[in-house]
Design an enzyme around this catalytic site. Structure first.
Site, PDB file in Angstrom:
ATOM      1  N   GLU A  98       0.823  -1.216   0.000  1.00  0.00           N
ATOM      2  CA  GLU A  98       0.000   0.000   0.000  1.00  0.00           C
ATOM      3  C   GLU A  98       0.853   1.261   0.000  1.00  0.00           C
ATOM      4  O   GLU A  98       0.453   2.289  -0.534  1.00  0.00           O
ATOM      5  CB  GLU A  98      -0.926  -0.005   1.222  1.00  0.00           C
ATOM      6  CG  GLU A  98      -1.974   1.090   1.194  1.00  0.00           C
ATOM      7  CD  GLU A  98      -3.084   0.870   2.204  1.00  0.00           C
ATOM      8  OE1 GLU A  98      -3.533   1.852   2.802  1.00  0.00           O
ATOM      9  OE2 GLU A  98      -3.508  -0.290   2.409  1.00  0.00           O
ATOM     10  N   ASP A 145      -2.589  -2.970   3.192  1.00  0.00           N
ATOM     11  CA  ASP A 145      -2.945  -3.113   4.608  1.00  0.00           C
ATOM     12  C   ASP A 145      -4.040  -4.152   4.793  1.00  0.00           C
ATOM     13  O   ASP A 145      -4.966  -4.267   3.974  1.00  0.00           O
ATOM     14  CB  ASP A 145      -3.416  -1.775   5.182  1.00  0.00           C
ATOM     15  CG  ASP A 145      -2.249  -0.825   5.441  1.00  0.00           C
ATOM     16  OD1 ASP A 145      -1.097  -1.217   5.186  1.00  0.00           O
ATOM     17  OD2 ASP A 145      -2.505   0.304   5.893  1.00  0.00           O
ATOM     18  N   TYR A 163      -0.872  -4.411  14.052  1.00  0.00           N
ATOM     19  CA  TYR A 163      -1.739  -3.673  13.124  1.00  0.00           C
ATOM     20  C   TYR A 163      -2.785  -2.863  13.892  1.00  0.00           C
ATOM     21  O   TYR A 163      -3.539  -3.414  14.698  1.00  0.00           O
ATOM     22  CB  TYR A 163      -2.412  -4.658  12.174  1.00  0.00           C
ATOM     23  CG  TYR A 163      -3.241  -4.010  11.098  1.00  0.00           C
ATOM     24  CD1 TYR A 163      -2.637  -3.385  10.019  1.00  0.00           C
ATOM     25  CD2 TYR A 163      -4.630  -4.024  11.163  1.00  0.00           C
ATOM     26  CE1 TYR A 163      -3.398  -2.797   9.007  1.00  0.00           C
ATOM     27  CE2 TYR A 163      -5.399  -3.447  10.157  1.00  0.00           C
ATOM     28  CZ  TYR A 163      -4.768  -2.829   9.094  1.00  0.00           C
ATOM     29  OH  TYR A 163      -5.520  -2.242   8.115  1.00  0.00           O
TER      30      TYR A 163
END
Length: 980
Positions: free
Chosen positions: A9, A109, A335
């Site tokens: 990304e 992501d 994350y």
């Protein structure tokens, strides 16, 4: 040989993947847009490279926004490149189409948005075929450490496994387009029926979120403050004094939301009780029982944003950016865009390794607790922490096994917050002894609560202050350590006094509380586990809520004042319209929460995409139909009556949906015909502004107006007599320099004036002119008939006179003294601020004093500039419309440190030379050339002009992905070495 194309990304993630794969897949060669070895080609997007649009034959341009062209329901969506990243898209597409690339790996992501970014790129690369037809697999990363990346490649997910998430991502995007485009155009068409163009934006998540804030403000405005009394007593026991509060043991909940067992509504009743028991002995009974308090759950993104907002005042957007940096750049957190507060059941060994890392991390204030957790065996299986049923695609935010270094102050604060929560969740519960003592005197009961911390447990991690808070030590008599009362003792009620108090309205939303309300779609659920059960029916997702709040602030539907979020008149007008039209899907948050719930079902494969999109289309058609078919003269609503009389006949002026209108002497008739619009040139008056305008016949200068061509402008607004019509009308007043503002008019002569100082935009002299201080190049003069500069600042700003001496000081030093006579146009409250030149915004802005003790002061020379409030631009009469790019560059360059440069004629480092060239330069010239590069490559953050997003060349100079503009001078100084 066939190769696998990996699309990340962001460029930084692509570099991390290359570093992680090199030991197992061999060395990569670096190319301009990608890395490559014998097995892999690794490249990246820079966020969204492609967006959806209606096909040309179904699109409706702005000039044709009318009900005749609505609803817009295209049978399919085309794709179009995002303008500013076309070159990156072309590079990624070229790689994807290579014949030797036989497989794609989506390394964006791990979430709905990352899935969408990749899917749209792949579809665009396939052209008319709708895709490349090459096999696709998914890299799903929860952590960015090299080992986690290698593990991810060893366990790539299949395309079939990701189908539900891909459908939900595309459906969310199309649903937002359908509701946003049709809703915005329908409401705009409705509001523009009387002439003009009144842009009225709505959104599938944004507008229901706004409804929460408006409904809270309505409750506050309608709240009627009531007086009540409590009776407080001090009892003298042999061992000392203790306090008690009167209560009614027979009290039961009623329809009165303000009623409490300890409240009395009549002062005489309170006084009677006090007089009856004063000096009398009490009969005492008490009950003591042990109780425990478990630690809170691990953080998901929303709870982390709420905690950071409450503790540090960080906005949701700031917290997300910091967490993303700690995850992506420092590899210190897992994350962050997660809605889970638990860990997978097989994560126990990782948790132990993380605890071991923390025990030797160098964080001296927390190391002992990590070591204690290891020594005492606290890290063990527990459904509170390890529960697969509570883990979706992502698990809770915790530290990784990698100890970070080089964190900024804000990053360190957030990391510390996550580490403490991680430690606390494994520690034993805090243990208390809770005592309830009832003292009865003359038939009246007084309650005393005692709460003593016996074992701190997890609270020890948060220190003494947390223990005091937990004991209730900040609530007066609540949680006091109780003196003993021996059996049979009758303490005297020595002091007994009634205490007069007032009921309080509900608190305004802060970002922390609004995030919580979004999570539960407006249902006020304080219980953590119950709120978690409702989470799937919230507004938006943890990853999008911050952007939703920022969008409402950008659109001026809300203002941020301190930590409070306050809806504007524009917000009330929109909610009045939606309610009046019966568009409940956008005016009631819980209904839109259902749509988010269905997207979550789709992710799990429990709901078909077609079924969801049919529901969205039906919702869209209903919104447009409601606006088209509305046939009454005005929208019903709770409208204001202004205190000031009609200037024409003295009648009562009342608000309706579109205007403030004279309604005659009794307030119920036709009136004399006087009225003025609520939204001249697209800017909606606050009620206080309308009141001030009617009373004073003039208001401003105000910003936020837009011309018919869409240009922003600043002006005063006046109510003036129209002799031809025999009534009063609204009129813009641009002051003495109106003609100059239009590029035409009489020449101005400054020859008799003394300059106040150099213009911060272009360096020309600044003089007084009419009601402003202006640059001599901002008005037509004999020397320069065509104005070329934009600097202008009012001599009176929000009722604060700005004396010549203060403007002279601003031009000389960058800001004025602290001025204390500003009055907020919206709240009518006075406030103090400096006026300061804001080079990034190209205007004079407010700069507020930093409160002592609340936040640590930054140690950089530019710290005061960071306190400037961008939103204050709306209150500052400074002409910023049409600032030229060269002027903006010049303004930025003038913000370099004011001390004489010590780097004159020094050679740039190799990294800096790649940006500005190898010639020796003074620091000021290096700043200018760097800014030229930044502007030419569009590297200023579009949402925050004070921040610069680094490309590959600047990343080598900055040492990180993003810097603030005020860091530049210090960074460049380090790259100017040997003498030229």
């Amino acid at each position: 040989m066939s190769k696998t194309l990996v699309i990340a990304e962001k460029p930084s993630v692509a570099q991390d993947i290359v570093r992680a794969l090199t030991p197992v897949a061999g060395r990569f060669d670096k190319h301009e847009d990608h890395f490559e070895n014998e097995r892999y080609v690794v490249t990246s997007a820079v966020g969204h490279l492609v967006e959806i649009q209606a096909p040309e034959e179904f699109d409706v341009k702005r000039g044709k926004w009318s009900f005749a062209h609505l609803p817009v329901l295209p049978p399919y969506f085309d794709l179009k490149p995002v303008d500013k990243t076309k070159s990156r898209l072309n590079a990624v597409v070229k790689l994807a189409r290579r014949k030797d690339v036989t497989e794609l790996v989506n390394a964006c992501d791990a979430g709905r948005e990352g899935e969408l970014i990749f899917r749209l790129i792949e579809q665009y690369a396939g052209g008319a075929k709708g895709g490349l037809g090459k096999p696709v697999r998914r890299l799903w990363l929860q952590s960015m450490t090299p080992q986690a990346i290698r593990d991810g490649f060893a366990n790539l997910r299949s395309d079939a496994q990701m189908r539900g998430l891909a459908d939900a991502a595309r459906s969310r995007s199309e649903a937002d387009w359908l509701v946003g485009i049709n809703g915005t155009r329908a409401m705009t068409a409705f509001n523009s029926q009387g002439g003009g163009f009144f842009l009225t934006t709505v959104g599938r998540v944004q507008t229901p979120t706004l409804s929460l804030v408006v409904e809270r403000e309505e409750k506050i405005r309608k709240f009627v403050v009531r007086d009540y009394w409590e009776v407080h007593a001090g009892f003298a026991a042999e061992a000392g004094q203790y306090l008690g509060k009167w209560f009614d043991p027979q009290w039961k909940k009623s329809d009165d939301p303000e009623a409490r067992a300890d409240r009395l509504w009549v002062q005489a009743d309170a006084q009677r009780i006090a007089d009856a028991v004063r000096g009398k002995p009490a009969t005492v009974t008490e009950e003591a029982k042990p109780t425990t308090q478990a630690s809170p759950l691990l953080f998901d993104l929303t709870s982390l944003q709420r905690e950071a907002n409450g503790r540090f005042g960080f906005s949701a957007k700031t917290t997300l950016a910091l967490a993303q940096s700690l995850y992506e750049r420092h590899k210190a957190l897992t994350y962050p865009r997660t809605d889970s507060r638990a860990l997978p059941e097989d994560y126990l060994p990782v948790a132990k390794n993380t605890m071991a890392m923390l025990a030797t991390s160098g964080m001296r204030h927390l190391e002992p607790f990590a070591q204690q957790a290891l020594d005492e065996g606290y890290v063990r299986p527990s459904k509170k922490v390890f529960d697969n049923s509570k883990v979706s695609d992502h698990f809770a935010i915790i530290p990784t096994t990698q100890a970070p270094s080089g964190l900024s102050e804000a990053e360190q604060k957030l990391y510390d917050l996550v580490v403490r929560r991680f430690l606390a969740v494994f520690f034993p519960s805090a243990e208390y002894l809770v005592t309830t003592r009832i003292s009865r005197v003359e038939g009246h009961s007084f309650r005393t609560d005692g709460k003593v911390l016996v074992k701190p447990g997890w609270l020890a991690i948060y220190g003494k202050e947390a223990a005091i808070d937990a004991e209730g030590g900040k609530d007066g008599d609540k949680g006091q350590p109780l003196v003993a009362v021996r059996p049979g003792e009758c303490p005297l009620a020595e002091t007994v006094e009634p205490k007069g108090l007032k009921t309080k309205p509900p608190a305004r939303y802060s970002e922390a509380t609004l995030l919580g309300a979004m999570e539960s779609a407006g249902k006020q659920v304080e219980d953590e586990e119950l709120r978690s059960a409702m989470q799937e029916k919230g507004l938006g997702t943890p990853a999008t809520r911050a952007a939703t709040i920022e969008g409402l602030l950008t659109e001026k539907y809300m203002l941020r004042e301190g930590r409070e979020l306050i809806p504007t008149a524009k917000a009330f007008q929109l909610m009045t319209l939606l309610r009046g039209l019966g568009v409940h899907e956008l005016s009631r948050a819980e209904l839109t929460g259902e749509w988010e719930y269905k997207l979550a079902q789709m992710e799990r494969g429990e709901l078909a995409r077609d079924a969801f999109m049919q529901q969205i289309q039906a919702m869209t058609e209903k919104i447009v139909r409601k606006a088209k078919e509305y046939d009454r003269d005005s929208i019903p609503g709770d409208y204001a009556t202004l205190a000031s009389p009609c200037p024409n006949c003295g009648g009562v002026v009342k608000e309706n949906y579109r205007r403030y209108v004279c309604t005659g002497a009794n307030g119920a008739g036709e009136g004399c015909g006087f009225s003025f619009t609520k939204s001249p040139a697209g800017r909606t008056f606050e009620t206080a502004e309308a009141e001030s305008l009617l009373r004073e016949r003039r208001i401003g200068p105000l910003e936020g107006f837009r011309s018919k061509a869409g240009w922003p402008f600043t002006a005063e607004v006046a109510i003036v007599r129209d002799e031809e019509a025999g009534n009063y009308k609204l009129e813009f007043d641009f002051g003495d320099d109106a003609a100059a503002g239009e590029g035409a008019g009489e020449l101005v002569d400054f020859s008799g004036q003394e300059s106040l100082g150099p213009c911060p935009v272009c360096g020309a002299p600044v003089y007084e002119h009419g009601s402003n201080y202006v640059c001599s190049r901002a008005v037509p003069t004999a020397q320069q008939p065509a104005p070329s500069c934009t600097f202008k600042s009012g001599k009176i700003i929000l009722q604060q006179p700005v004396e010549r001496a203060q403007m002279h000081k601003l031009l000389a030093t960058g800001k004025t003294d602290l001025l204390d006579k500003f009055v907020s146009m919206r709240t009518r409250r006075p406030f103090k601020a400096h006026l300061a030149w804001d080079a990034a915004a190209g205007k004079v802005n407010f700069e507020f004093e930093q409160r002592e003790g609340k936040y640590p002061a930054r140690k950089t020379a530019a710290a005061p500039a960071s306190k400037k409030v961008a939103a204050s631009a709306a209150r500052t009469p400074t002409n910023t419309q049409k600032t030229s790019k060269p002027a903006a560059k010049k303004a930025a360059a003038t913000k370099a440190p004011r001390k004489p440069s010590t780097a004159a004629g020094k050679a740039p480092s190799a990294q800096l030379a790649a940006v500005i060239g190898p010639e020796p330069v003074p620091r000021t010239e290096a700043m200018k050339k760097t800014w030229d590069y930044i502007k030419a490559h569009n590297l200023q953050d579009p949402q925050d002009k004070r921040s610069i997003n680094a490309d590959d060349k600047l990343r080598a100079v900055f040492g990180k992905d993003r810097v603030g503009m005020f860091e530049l001078a210090g960074i460049l100084g380090k790259h100017l070495g040997g003498e030229g």
